[in-house]
Design a protein around this motif. Sequence first.
Motif, PDB file in Angstrom:
ATOM      1  N   MET A 152      34.984  53.261  51.548  1.00  0.00           N
ATOM      2  CA  MET A 152      34.792  52.017  50.815  1.00  0.00           C
ATOM      3  C   MET A 152      35.459  52.129  49.460  1.00  0.00           C
ATOM      4  N   LYS A 153      35.954  51.012  49.000  1.00  0.00           N
ATOM      5  CA  LYS A 153      36.540  50.923  47.672  1.00  0.00           C
ATOM      6  C   LYS A 153      35.613  50.095  46.808  1.00  0.00           C
ATOM      7  N   ASN A 154      35.589  50.368  45.547  1.00  0.00           N
ATOM      8  CA  ASN A 154      34.802  49.581  44.600  1.00  0.00           C
ATOM      9  C   ASN A 154      35.718  48.577  43.918  1.00  0.00           C
ATOM     10  N   PHE A 155      35.223  47.361  43.792  1.00  0.00           N
ATOM     11  CA  PHE A 155      35.973  46.300  43.133  1.00  0.00           C
ATOM     12  C   PHE A 155      35.134  45.748  41.994  1.00  0.00           C
ATOM     13  N   ASN A 156      35.766  45.448  40.889  1.00  0.00           N
ATOM     14  CA  ASN A 156      35.091  44.800  39.767  1.00  0.00           C
ATOM     15  C   ASN A 156      35.310  43.296  39.899  1.00  0.00           C
ATOM     16  N   ILE A 157      34.228  42.542  39.743  1.00  0.00           N
ATOM     17  CA  ILE A 157      34.322  41.092  39.869  1.00  0.00           C
ATOM     18  C   ILE A 157      33.629  40.434  38.687  1.00  0.00           C
ATOM     19  N   SER A 158      33.935  39.194  38.482  1.00  0.00           N
ATOM     20  CA  SER A 158      33.226  38.377  37.505  1.00  0.00           C
ATOM     21  C   SER A 158      32.366  37.410  38.308  1.00  0.00           C
ATOM     22  N   LEU A 159      31.099  37.325  37.978  1.00  0.00           N
ATOM     23  CA  LEU A 159      30.170  36.540  38.777  1.00  0.00           C
ATOM     24  C   LEU A 159      29.265  35.722  37.850  1.00  0.00           C
ATOM     25  N   THR A 160      29.077  34.466  38.187  1.00  0.00           N
ATOM     26  CA  THR A 160      28.160  33.612  37.444  1.00  0.00           C
ATOM     27  C   THR A 160      26.947  33.354  38.325  1.00  0.00           C
ATOM     28  N   ILE A 161      25.768  33.636  37.789  1.00  0.00           N
ATOM     29  CA  ILE A 161      24.526  33.467  38.543  1.00  0.00           C
ATOM     30  C   ILE A 161      23.590  32.578  37.736  1.00  0.00           C
ATOM     31  N   SER A 162      23.043  31.559  38.365  1.00  0.00           N
ATOM     32  CA  SER A 162      22.063  30.693  37.709  1.00  0.00           C
ATOM     33  C   SER A 162      20.688  31.340  37.808  1.00  0.00           C
TER      34      SER A 162
END
Length: 90
Positions: free
Chosen positions: A9-19
Motif C-alpha cells: 500500500m502507498k500512503n497519499f496525502n489529501i485535503s478533506l472538508t468534513i462538516s
Amino acid sequence: MRAKIQQSMKNFNISLTISAENEEQLQEKLQAFQDLQDHLEHDDFIASTTIIVEHPDIIDFIKEVIPEEGEELTMTDYIKIAKKAFTRFA
C-alpha cells in the motif's frame, strides 16, 4: 487454490472538508472512517459505501436490529432480521 497476492500500500496525502458540529464530532467521524478502512477490504469498503449512499435508510434499520452490547443473537433473531429486511427493502 489461488493465492492472494498482497500489493504494498502507498500512503497519499489529501485535503478533506468534513462538516461537523464541533471538534468531538469531527474526531468521531474521522475515527469511524479509519475503523472502516482498517477493518474492511477495499472491495467491501467500496460496496458498503455504495449501499449506504444509495440507501441511507439502511442505517436506521441497522440501529433497530443491532443487538445490545454483550447480547448474542440467536438463529431465530437472524431469521426475524432477515424477514424484516426483506419486508422493508425488497
